[in-house]
Design an enzyme around this catalytic site. Structure first.
Site, mmCIF file in Angstrom:
data_model
loop_
_atom_site.group_PDB
_atom_site.id
_atom_site.type_symbol
_atom_site.label_atom_id
_atom_site.label_comp_id
_atom_site.label_asym_id
_atom_site.label_seq_id
_atom_site.Cartn_x
_atom_site.Cartn_y
_atom_site.Cartn_z
ATOM 1 N N CYS A 113 0.843 -1.193 0.000
ATOM 2 C CA CYS A 113 0.000 0.000 0.000
ATOM 3 C C CYS A 113 0.878 1.243 0.000
ATOM 4 C CB CYS A 113 -0.904 -0.003 1.228
ATOM 5 S SG CYS A 113 -2.042 1.386 1.311
ATOM 6 N N HIS A 137 -9.054 -3.704 -2.067
ATOM 7 C CA HIS A 137 -8.068 -2.958 -1.279
ATOM 8 C C HIS A 137 -8.441 -1.477 -1.237
ATOM 9 C CE1 HIS A 137 -3.776 -2.091 -0.038
ATOM 10 N NE2 HIS A 137 -4.168 -0.902 -0.474
ATOM 11 N N GLU A 138 -8.744 -0.901 -2.398
ATOM 12 C CA GLU A 138 -9.103 0.527 -2.470
ATOM 13 C C GLU A 138 -10.459 0.792 -1.822
ATOM 14 O OE1 GLU A 138 -6.643 2.239 -3.055
ATOM 15 O OE2 GLU A 138 -5.462 0.724 -4.091
ATOM 16 N N HIS A 173 -10.210 1.393 1.772
ATOM 17 C CA HIS A 173 -9.805 2.761 2.136
ATOM 18 C C HIS A 173 -11.015 3.679 2.307
ATOM 19 C CE1 HIS A 173 -5.471 2.597 2.119
ATOM 20 N NE2 HIS A 173 -5.436 2.070 0.908
#
Length: 184
Positions: free
Chosen positions: A102, A144-145, A148
């Site tokens: 990341c 993953h994004e 966030h």
């Protein structure tokens, strides 16, 4: 005027732990500008995906832009996709653990379980509502994004602290083993 890469929030910055706000009007000029800044920042940092909170803007905007680069030499090449207000519609039952890094957690890689495919609904910068399915590595990038946007980072997803390693160790041991593996 040429857009410069934005500074990337690092682990410990409060913006990375916030739930990002929905974008009220995805076609607004500031959203297009943010997407452009995300693309420039992503390119400059050798990432394959980035979320608006990583550059200090707590809005539900992500860019998925997989391509082979120094950080991900085996990444597939796709056209960059900007997703505004993405939602997961459905996902596979299959989960695979694989290595992630990341831009907000430099120097660390982790073995993270993710769904092998996800169906996502999102708005484009043109204002169209789109449903798209992502598979394998690109599905991993999206998840993953998406994390966030919900105040999570990949280190929250590892199953044990033993699944975290130094990035140099990842390149010299893990990636080197993958390069000679016949299963690739």
């Amino acid at each position: 005027m040429m857009t410069q890469p934005l500074p990337i929030a690092q682990l410990g910055h409060s913006v990375l732990r916030q739930i990002a706000a929905p974008v009220p009007h995805g076609q607004d000029a500031w959203v297009r500008s943010l997407v452009n800044e995300l693309l420039v920042t992503l390119q400059a940092s050798n990432g394959v995906g980035i979320a608006a909170p990583q550059v200090g803007h707590s809005y539900r905007v992500v860019v998925v832009a997989s391509r082979p680069n120094a950080r991900y030499p085996h990444a597939p090449q796709i056209q960059p996709i900007a997703l505004i207000n993405p939602e997961v519609v459905r996902h596979s039952d299959d989960v695979v653990r694989d290595w992630e890094g990341c831009l907000s957690v430099p120097g660390v890689r982790g073995l993270v379980p993710r769904y092998t495919s996800v169906e996502v609904e999102y708005t484009t910068v043109e204002g169209d509502r789109v449903t798209q399915e992502f598979h394998d590595f690109v599905a991993r990038i999206f998840q993953h994004e998406f994390d966030h946007l919900n105040g999570l980072v990949f280190v929250d997803r590892v199953e044990t602290q033993h699944d975290l390693i130094d990035e140099q160790e990842y390149f010299t041991r893990v990636l080197a083993q993958q390069s000679v593996s016949p299963a690739q």
